[in-house]
Structures are given as structure tokens and as C-alpha cells.
Design an enzyme around this catalytic site. Sequence first.
Site, PDB file in Angstrom:
ATOM      1  N   LYS A 154     104.509  75.352  65.510  1.00 12.23           N
ATOM      2  CA  LYS A 154     104.211  76.761  65.786  1.00 12.23           C
ATOM      3  C   LYS A 154     102.730  77.047  65.629  1.00 12.23           C
ATOM      4  O   LYS A 154     102.102  77.680  66.486  1.00 12.23           O
ATOM      5  CB  LYS A 154     105.027  77.652  64.842  1.00 12.23           C
ATOM      6  CG  LYS A 154     104.850  79.151  65.072  1.00 12.23           C
ATOM      7  CD  LYS A 154     103.868  79.834  64.131  1.00 12.23           C
ATOM      8  CE  LYS A 154     104.323  79.816  62.699  1.00 12.23           C
ATOM      9  NZ  LYS A 154     103.421  80.616  61.809  1.00 12.23           N
ATOM     10  N   CYS A 184     112.977  95.771  64.943  1.00 10.48           N
ATOM     11  CA  CYS A 184     114.034  94.771  64.736  1.00 10.48           C
ATOM     12  C   CYS A 184     113.706  93.934  63.502  1.00 10.48           C
ATOM     13  O   CYS A 184     113.470  92.729  63.571  1.00 10.48           O
ATOM     14  CB  CYS A 184     114.176  93.891  65.980  1.00 10.48           C
ATOM     15  SG  CYS A 184     115.738  92.966  66.036  1.00 10.48           S
ATOM     16  N   CYS A 217     118.210  99.998  64.895  1.00 11.25           N
ATOM     17  CA  CYS A 217     118.821  99.957  66.222  1.00 11.25           C
ATOM     18  C   CYS A 217     118.859 101.334  66.886  1.00 11.25           C
ATOM     19  O   CYS A 217     118.936 101.428  68.116  1.00 11.25           O
ATOM     20  CB  CYS A 217     120.235  99.385  66.136  1.00 11.25           C
ATOM     21  SG  CYS A 217     120.308  97.661  65.586  1.00 11.25           S
ATOM     22  N   CYS A 224     115.826 101.683  69.002  1.00 10.57           N
ATOM     23  CA  CYS A 224     115.592 100.561  69.915  1.00 10.57           C
ATOM     24  C   CYS A 224     116.093 100.912  71.317  1.00 10.57           C
ATOM     25  O   CYS A 224     117.215 101.403  71.494  1.00 10.57           O
ATOM     26  CB  CYS A 224     116.288  99.303  69.397  1.00 10.57           C
ATOM     27  SG  CYS A 224     116.009  97.846  70.445  1.00 10.57           S
ATOM     28  N   CYS A 276     121.950  95.123  73.914  1.00 10.16           N
ATOM     29  CA  CYS A 276     121.707  94.048  72.947  1.00 10.16           C
ATOM     30  C   CYS A 276     123.042  93.555  72.388  1.00 10.16           C
ATOM     31  O   CYS A 276     123.827  94.359  71.880  1.00 10.16           O
ATOM     32  CB  CYS A 276     120.818  94.540  71.810  1.00 10.16           C
ATOM     33  SG  CYS A 276     120.554  93.322  70.497  1.00 10.16           S
TER      34      CYS A 276
END
Length: 387
Positions: A292, A362, A369, A372, A378
Site C-alpha cells: 500500500k 462510512c 448511513c 449517505c 448499498c
Amino acid sequence: MAKNVKKLTLANKLAKRGDIIKPTEIIIRQNRADNVRDIEDLVGVSSRAAGSINSVYFSPVQTRKQRLLNGESIRKTTMKVEPLSPARVVPKKNKKDDQMVTRVQMGSATVVKCKELPDAVDSPVTVNNVKMEVKPQRKQEENTQEAQRDSDSYSEVQAPHPLWINHLENIRIMRNSRSAPVDTMGCHRCADLKADPKTQRFQNLVALMLSSQTKDQTTYEAMNRLKDRSLTPLKVKEMPVTELENLLHPVSFYKNKAKYLKLTVEILIDKYDSDIPNNVKELVALPGVGPKMAHICMAVAWNKITGIGVDVHVHRLSNRLGWVPKPTKEPEQTRVALEKWLPFSLWSEVNHLFVGFGQTICTPVKPNCVECLNKDICPSAHFKIKK
């Protein structure tokens, strides 16, 4: 005199005699006694030619008799030059009279004149309001068109979730409306912009090494303390390990990271002339550098896209949104799964989008939520509601 007989007023007397007062000239009243007239003088003006220059048309407040009774002498009046108009303004006494309207009496007719207002089109306030209303609409239309183009260009992508492009566009909108710590304190913001390119690349690598399992705020503060001591490979090599540990604290695993930094600068000085490697393979070979960090370092330091930088946020969101064919346990597994289907043009964007989205909405625990935009599409949100 009988009660029903009305006393003729001065105005009635003038009317019976057929005199018409038509002021058509400018009267100049000076400080001269012979120019002062009282209301009684108007009775004698009919013998003069109408419009004569000697005609005087005005009415003092008091009559001559009233002033003489009060013991006053004839007062001299000074008057500015005034144009006289045949129109007579009659103000209408109305408590609810609109201040924006003026009523002028022209004979038997009443003319209503409205005050002029600046043109609404030329008004800066109105124009700004119109601009403010038009700009968001244009921006929304541009976003919609861009989303449509993305949807058309990625229509053949075999993604694990059929609505993945909608997920992506909604996350873009949410990221634009709310800033996240990564935007101002991410690893790409930690390098000293006044330093030379080689030193900046080294500082990018150090910030990535410190960022593992550490909040951006903590990493950013630790980098500032290191830069105050002139953060270069040579300075880190000469610095005692205990001093380096104190500068890194409270970064997660700061003792291990201090040890990795000491080993890394030895390699960079000996093998790369105090610079960092320009490929993923050699970056991963450095102590404390994982895949990463290597992919993000290539993008930030060398401006080369070699892979998707998957941290805990990208790993978590990819599983919640169903962007992986099956649940993954490690970030590296998520990276491999994403790179198999996600278009290459999105590799450099997905990390920054997902990290900021994971920091603000998130979140790992108790995701928001309700706010969102993906709550209706989702898989994790639907699953959460059903429970």
C-alpha cells in the site's frame, strides 16, 4: 345677513370676475419693500395684463390686517428663484399612502406618478442572486453529464456490483461537500514544499511509513516535529534512536517505526544517493514499507500509477459496497480483487475518495448511513436496515 347666505371668499370674488391665474414665469423676490405683497393685493392684479412682468402671485401666511393688528410692520421677504408651474400639486391625506407613489392634480384629473426603481437586470444584488441560482444548477447538470459519460464508457466493465458507478458518483458528491482530515493532513501534504525534490520524495516516504494504523492528525504533527529538525536521510542517520522515538510519539508502534527509519536511511544513503527507489519492487524491499505504501509513494513522489493504494478505509468500503466478488480479510487481497475489474483511469482516485469518505461518513464504527447518498443502493445499508 341671512344664515343661508354664504360670505364670498376671495377665491369666489376672483372667479366671478373671470380672472384666471396662470403663473407662467419665474418670480424673483428681493429685499425691496415695494415688491412685498399681501393676499389683498391679488384683488387688484386683474386690471393688469395677464402675464405682465409686474404681476406678482403669491400668498403670505398672514394677511396684512393680521400683521398690523399684531403691531408688525411689512416684512421684507427674500425668495430664491423658482419656476412656477400651472399644475397644482394636491397631496392626498391618506394614512395608508404608499411612499412609492406621488399624486399630482392636473385640473380635474389626478395623475399618479410612481418612483423610478433601478432596473432589476442591472441590479448587482439581483444579478448575483441569479448567478448563485444558476451556478449550482449548471454544476449539477455537468455532474450528471459526467456521470452519464462514465456510465457509457464503463458499461462493459464486469463489476461485482451492477451499481458500482452510482456508488462512485455519490461518493464524489459527498466528498466535494465535506472536507476530511486526509485533504489537509494526508501523506501528500506532509512534505516540505520548499525543500529540493529529492528531500521531498524522502519525506513522502517517511510520512507513509508513519501513517500505518495512525490517524492523519497524529502523523501530520509528528512530521512537523521531524521537519523542524531538518528531515533528511543524513539527519535521521545521525539522530540517536531514543531522540527519534520521542519525536515520533504518539504514532502507533513508534519504537518499531523508529527502528525501520534508521535501517531505511542507511540503505537510501548507500544505495540510492539519499533518494528513494523509483519502482514498487525496491520500495517494498525497504524495512517497514508494504505494498500500500509503495503504490501511494509511486503516485505521490514519482507521479506514476502502479496500483491501487488499499488501506483500512478502502478495504472496509470495498467490502461494504460489494466491490469485491467475495469478502476479503486483508487489504492486499482487496487490492488484487479491485485491480482485476476497476478501470485503470480510476486507480489514482479511488484511494483519496474512499479514505475521506471513510473518515467522515462510512466510519468503522456506527457509520452514518442516514446522510449517505448510497443508503438505498448499498448492500450493507440494506442489510443493516433489515436487521
